[in-house]
Design a protein around this motif. Structure first.
Motif, mmCIF file in Angstrom:
data_model
loop_
_atom_site.group_PDB
_atom_site.id
_atom_site.type_symbol
_atom_site.label_atom_id
_atom_site.label_comp_id
_atom_site.label_asym_id
_atom_site.label_seq_id
_atom_site.Cartn_x
_atom_site.Cartn_y
_atom_site.Cartn_z
ATOM 1 N N SER A 197 -4.455 -6.160 -16.743
ATOM 2 C CA SER A 197 -5.696 -5.379 -16.868
ATOM 3 C C SER A 197 -5.387 -4.044 -17.521
ATOM 4 O O SER A 197 -6.080 -3.606 -18.445
ATOM 5 N N ALA A 198 -4.295 -3.413 -17.045
ATOM 6 C CA ALA A 198 -3.947 -2.098 -17.563
ATOM 7 C C ALA A 198 -3.539 -2.195 -19.023
ATOM 8 O O ALA A 198 -3.926 -1.351 -19.845
ATOM 9 N N GLY A 219 -13.856 -8.531 -14.357
ATOM 10 C CA GLY A 219 -12.854 -9.155 -13.509
ATOM 11 C C GLY A 219 -11.435 -8.677 -13.705
ATOM 12 O O GLY A 219 -10.486 -9.429 -13.504
ATOM 13 N N TRP A 230 -6.981 -10.256 -19.199
ATOM 14 C CA TRP A 230 -7.102 -9.070 -18.347
ATOM 15 C C TRP A 230 -7.380 -9.452 -16.897
ATOM 16 O O TRP A 230 -7.242 -8.635 -16.013
ATOM 17 N N GLN A 231 -7.752 -10.734 -16.671
ATOM 18 C CA GLN A 231 -8.026 -11.145 -15.296
ATOM 19 C C GLN A 231 -6.772 -11.650 -14.596
ATOM 20 O O GLN A 231 -6.794 -11.942 -13.404
ATOM 21 N N THR A 232 -5.660 -11.778 -15.368
ATOM 22 C CA THR A 232 -4.470 -12.381 -14.791
ATOM 23 C C THR A 232 -3.884 -11.536 -13.656
ATOM 24 O O THR A 232 -3.601 -12.042 -12.576
ATOM 25 N N SER A 233 -3.704 -10.260 -13.929
ATOM 26 C CA SER A 233 -3.126 -9.394 -12.890
ATOM 27 C C SER A 233 -3.457 -7.945 -13.208
ATOM 28 O O SER A 233 -3.926 -7.635 -14.310
ATOM 29 N N GLY A 234 -3.181 -7.084 -12.256
ATOM 30 C CA GLY A 234 -3.422 -5.660 -12.466
ATOM 31 C C GLY A 234 -2.670 -5.143 -13.678
ATOM 32 O O GLY A 234 -3.190 -4.353 -14.476
ATOM 33 N N ALA A 235 -1.431 -5.615 -13.843
ATOM 34 C CA ALA A 235 -0.619 -5.158 -14.965
ATOM 35 C C ALA A 235 -1.283 -5.507 -16.292
ATOM 36 O O ALA A 235 -1.373 -4.665 -17.200
ATOM 37 N N LEU A 267 1.012 0.144 -12.626
ATOM 38 C CA LEU A 267 0.727 -1.271 -12.378
ATOM 39 C C LEU A 267 1.689 -2.244 -13.062
ATOM 40 O O LEU A 267 1.846 -3.368 -12.593
ATOM 41 N N MET A 293 -8.779 0.812 -25.482
ATOM 42 C CA MET A 293 -9.265 2.179 -25.665
ATOM 43 C C MET A 293 -8.905 2.685 -27.065
ATOM 44 O O MET A 293 -9.710 3.327 -27.730
ATOM 45 N N PHE A 316 -3.862 -9.627 -6.640
ATOM 46 C CA PHE A 316 -3.492 -9.719 -8.059
ATOM 47 C C PHE A 316 -2.848 -8.425 -8.586
ATOM 48 O O PHE A 316 -3.046 -8.048 -9.731
ATOM 49 N N THR A 356 -6.675 -2.847 -21.210
ATOM 50 C CA THR A 356 -7.590 -1.703 -21.244
ATOM 51 C C THR A 356 -7.012 -0.558 -22.061
ATOM 52 O O THR A 356 -7.713 0.045 -22.871
ATOM 53 N N HIS A 406 -8.150 -6.213 -12.558
ATOM 54 C CA HIS A 406 -7.612 -6.024 -11.207
ATOM 55 C C HIS A 406 -6.948 -4.676 -11.059
ATOM 56 O O HIS A 406 -5.821 -4.580 -10.615
#
Lengths: 178, 652
Positions: free
Chosen positions: A109-110, B259, A102-107, A34, A117, B267, A113, B261
């Motif tokens: 989020s990854a 939320g 984390w809501q900005t983009s998939g990248a 991502l 962890m 996104f 997360t 993505h």
């Protein structure tokens, strides 16, 4: 009986850690799919300091000895671990303030997360240190507390190895794009 | 206070209300029965708090049987809908209810029936087969069971409160994302699978350590019984695969809860990544299920052929080969994704390769029967059904491993027929054979033979009648998960045949229930006093039926493969050595409490009742901490007590 329990537990814990490796591998893989060079926003010196703090705390785990020494070292580990965790929290807060969450983009989020962890594992480790310190305080170094110490040591050093990978592949490689 | 839980959640259609009523009545009946028979203390002391893997195994099997009935009713409903929902008729189920049913059917059957039966049998048998008194981590084992039970509970509760997922048993995004499935359904699915998945993971570690560390003296790896070997392979698969599932479900949960993505279609999310990840777990998962079934047949066939297993070493290496190969085939679940000809060819070839070790096993069993004096008891009937059903399933699997063929068959009923051939024909028949074979060991009396055979024949014939039409329908273009089709398609006659087959299986289930009732009634006549009713070959038959809490008074010495058979040949079945004190784990209610708190955590999160989730989380931490601080976890059975039990058993 006790030596038997000891070797079973240590072996079982090793196996658990190896399977935990797969958990991190999944999050790493996700991050690499991502991120696509879009995660660039952190300070490398800060992350380096954070890594050093964490590595020193793990270094301490190598010197467990008699009751008092062990207690002192556990306390030292706890302080540095807590510092490490707060630094992670501080970095997250900085990022969120700068408008990336984390809501900005998939990248992102990854990114969040994967780091969370490690944070979650570290938090569990801190709780473990506290419980173990209380046990050692009241019971001293017994076969069962020393078994738990050995597991804690494995756990903490495993987490450090994971962090070395994160520092190399997320921060150092990320700095390239920055 | 109640998050998004409101009265609306309790509105269900008539069919679901019927199911709810049955569940409530069932629960009231059980509570009343326990109270009437004054069995609450017994239930608590002997079962719910027990750390004896044999007890835990039986509890696994009981939960799985309840879930089997539930999943089977789902299947009958699907068959009935597809039989009548043609042309102007739209059947008796709404689309949304139909979708929930096929999702619940798949989830129930894989996670709560197949996995449950698997862990049930393994818990009971593995310590016995390796000549051990316990598993490596008895408390962890109890936690595994309770997490499994909580997962099953969540699926059942979704019938009464809210809805279950309608996105299929692996919940592909973006459909399973909040945007397209805003209700609680997917959350129910996520939490039931996540919680039971964690249970499976720690069970896998437990069995891995048990087998590698606790075998009786003399039992080298190549002297282990085949079921133990396949369990070891399954444990390896669980250890590698289940963390991937945990990670994947965590990501999907985050997408829905906070939320992120990961798998959204906007996104920068990547839904295909979910499909890759879930099958990186999902394909090993089918081998996790089927390898122990192979192990069961490898025990059953030699005993009833009165011969040793043909090609033991090749069996072991075939198992190992399957374990390794099973991680290199996951892409065949989505050849149509467009990974390109190179990727598709690689995974196609890997898939074909895995048929080779599986074929080796099939021939090994057949050669075991060759020139043996075969006794056709019920487990052998299941085996014969298995050979035909599983081999057809395997062959259609090889057909579909050709990407160009798969492009035609993908998501058609041909696929459904294929995997039911392997899972019913392989896993279910295997576990039924195993349950019949080990029933006397577990409960101390054999099952009624003739009713068992009738049940097996109904299942086997019903299976072929229910699923062969689906192969044809698939080739005619019928896709999976259809709740309606046009008359002109010409599919109805075949769907009617399939429904008839399902009915025949239902009769088979009826025979199984009847068999159980009659066998319990006649348990005195069918008591297994010897502990070895089938002239068995492995160590579990050397102790009494049911075995004492400590399994073996004397830890057996293993000199050969088929250890108990060798002892019988040498007339060394009775160890006259002195009895010793035996350590057994004390009961602990904490596993049960971890289950309760895990339920609070899941239920709270599903319904956004954050206080309940927090209670659950803190509760789990507290329970685990208490357990970790408890050093007094074992109880000693004195040599005198052991002697007492052993003399009572040899006198009987």
């Amino acid at each position: 009986m006790t030596t038997d329990t000891h070797s079973k537990t240590i072996f079982g814990f090793w196996v658990f850690l190896m399977s935990d490796c797969l958990l991190f591998a999944s999050f790493f893989a996700t991050y690499f799919v991502l991120h696509q060079g879009t995660v660039t926003l952190f300070s490398l010196p800060f992350a380096f300091t954070q890594s050093v703090v964490f590595l020193i705390s793990s270094f301490a785990a190598g010197f467990f000895g008699d009751k008092h020494k062990t207690l002192a070292l556990l306390g030292f580990m706890f302080v540095l671990g807590a510092l490490f965790l707060s630094m992670m929290g501080y970095e997250f807060a900085q990022l969120v303030q700068a408008g990336t969450s984390w809501q900005t983009s998939g990248a992102w989020s990854a990114f969040f997360t994967l780091l969370s962890m490690v944070g979650l594992h570290a938090a569990v480790g801190l709780l473990w240190i506290v419980v173990l310190m209380l046990q050692i305080c009241f019971r001293g170094i017994t076969p069962s507390t020393s078994r738990r110490l050995a597991c804690l040591k494995l756990f903490w050093q495993f987490l450090n190895i994971v962090w070395v990978f994160i520092f190399s592949f997320v921060y150092l490689l990320g700095a390239q794009y920055g | 206070m109640f998050g998004r839980l409101n009265l609306e959640a309790f509105h269900q259609d008539v069919i679901e209300q019927g199911a709810d009523l049955m569940m409530v009545l069932g629960a009231i009946f059980i509570v009343a029965l326990l109270t009437y028979c004054k069995r609450w203390t017994w239930l608590w002391k002997e079962w719910l708090t027990s750390l004896d893997p044999k007890r835990i195994g039986v509890m696994y099997i009981v939960v799985s049987m309840v879930m089997l009935v539930k999943g089977f009713i789902d299947a009958l409903m699907l068959r009935a809908q597809q039989m009548i929902s043609v042309g102007d008729s739209h059947g008796y189920l709404t689309s949304s209810h139909f979708q929930q049913i096929f999702t619940a059917h798949g989830t129930t059957m894989i996670f709560f029936v197949a996995m449950g039966l698997l862990f049930g049998l393994l818990n009971f048998l593995i310590p016995l087969q390796i000549g051990a008194r316990d598993v490596a981590f008895p408390f962890v084992n109890a936690v595994s069971f309770w997490l499994f039970a909580v997962g099953a509970m969540l699926v059942l509760i979704s019938l009464a409160i809210g809805k279950f997922s309608a996105t299929g048993w692996v919940s592909y995004p973006p459909l399973s994302e909040l945007q397209y499935s805003p209700g609680v359904g997917v959350d129910y699915w996520l939490w039931s699978v996540q919680v039971s998945g964690v249970g499976s993971l720690i069970s896998g570690i437990n069995f891995f350590v048990t087998i590698l560390k606790m075998r009786a003296p003399g039992m080298t790896l190549m002297k282990m019984p085949m079921l133990t070997w396949t369990t070891l392979a399954t444990a390896v698969l669980i250890i590698f695969a289940f963390q991937v599932l945990t990670a994947t479900l965590t990501m999907l949960s985050f997408d829905r809860l906070i939320g992120t993505h990961f798998f959204t279609s906007d996104f920068g999310g990547n839904p295909m990544m979910y499909i890759n990840l879930i099958w990186a777990w999902g394909h090993p998962e089918v081998y996790i299920l089927v390898l122990p079934a192979f192990g069961i047949f490898s025990e059953v066939v030699p005993v009833f052929s009165q011969k040793r297993l043909f090609g033991y070493a090749s069996m072991v290496w075939a198992t190992v080969a399957i374990t390794l190969l099973s991680f290199g085939v996951w892409l065949h679940h989505f050849f149509t994704m467009g990974a390109g000809p190179n990727a598709n060819s690689f995974f196609g070839i890997m898939t074909m390769l895995i048929a080779v070790p599986t074929g080796v096993k099939i021939f090994n069993w057949l050669f075991t029967m060759l020139q043996g004096r075969v006794i056709f008891k019920t487990p052998m009937i299941w085996f014969l059904g298995f050979i035909f059903a599983f081999t057809t399933g395997g062959m259609t699997g090889v057909l579909m491993s050709i990407p160009s063929v798969d492009f035609q068959m993908h998501n058609s009923l041909f696929l459904i027929a294929h995997f039911h051939s392997t899972i019913i024909g392989g896993v279910v028949f295997g576990f039924f054979a195993g349950l019949t074979y080990w029933f006397p060991k577990i409960f101390g009396f054999t099952l009624h033979e003739r009713l068992g055979k009738w049940a097996a024949w109904c299942w086997i014939l019903g299976f072929f009648i229910a699923f062969f039409p689906l192969y044809v329908l698939g080739m005619m273009g019928a896709t999976r998960r259809l709740d309606h089709y046009e008359t002109a398609a010409g599919w109805q006659p075949l769907f009617v045949v399939a429904a008839f087959g399902a009915l025949l299986i239902a009769i088979g289930v009826g025979f199984q229930v009847l068999q159980l009732i009659i066998s319990i009634k006649q348990r005195k006549e069918n008591r297994d006093a010897t502990g070895d009713p089938w002239n068995g070959r492995t160590l579990e038959w050397s102790t009494s039926s049911p075995p004492p809490e400590y399994n073996f008074a004397h830890i057996p010495e293993v000199k050969e493969r088929d250890a108990f058979w060798a002892m019988k040949q040498a007339h060394q079945t009775h160890n006259t050595g002195k009895y010793e004190d035996i350590h057994v784990p004390k009961n602990s209610p904490l596993g049960f409490f971890v289950g309760i708190f895990a339920f609070c955590l899941s239920f709270g999160t599903i319904w956004y009742m954050w206080w309940l989730a927090a209670v659950g989380m803190i509760g789990i931490i507290v329970c685990v901490t208490i357990r970790l601080c408890d050093d007094d976890v074992e109880r000693v059975m004195s040599a005198h007590e052991v002697q007492h039990i052993e003399t009572a058993r040899t006198r009987a």
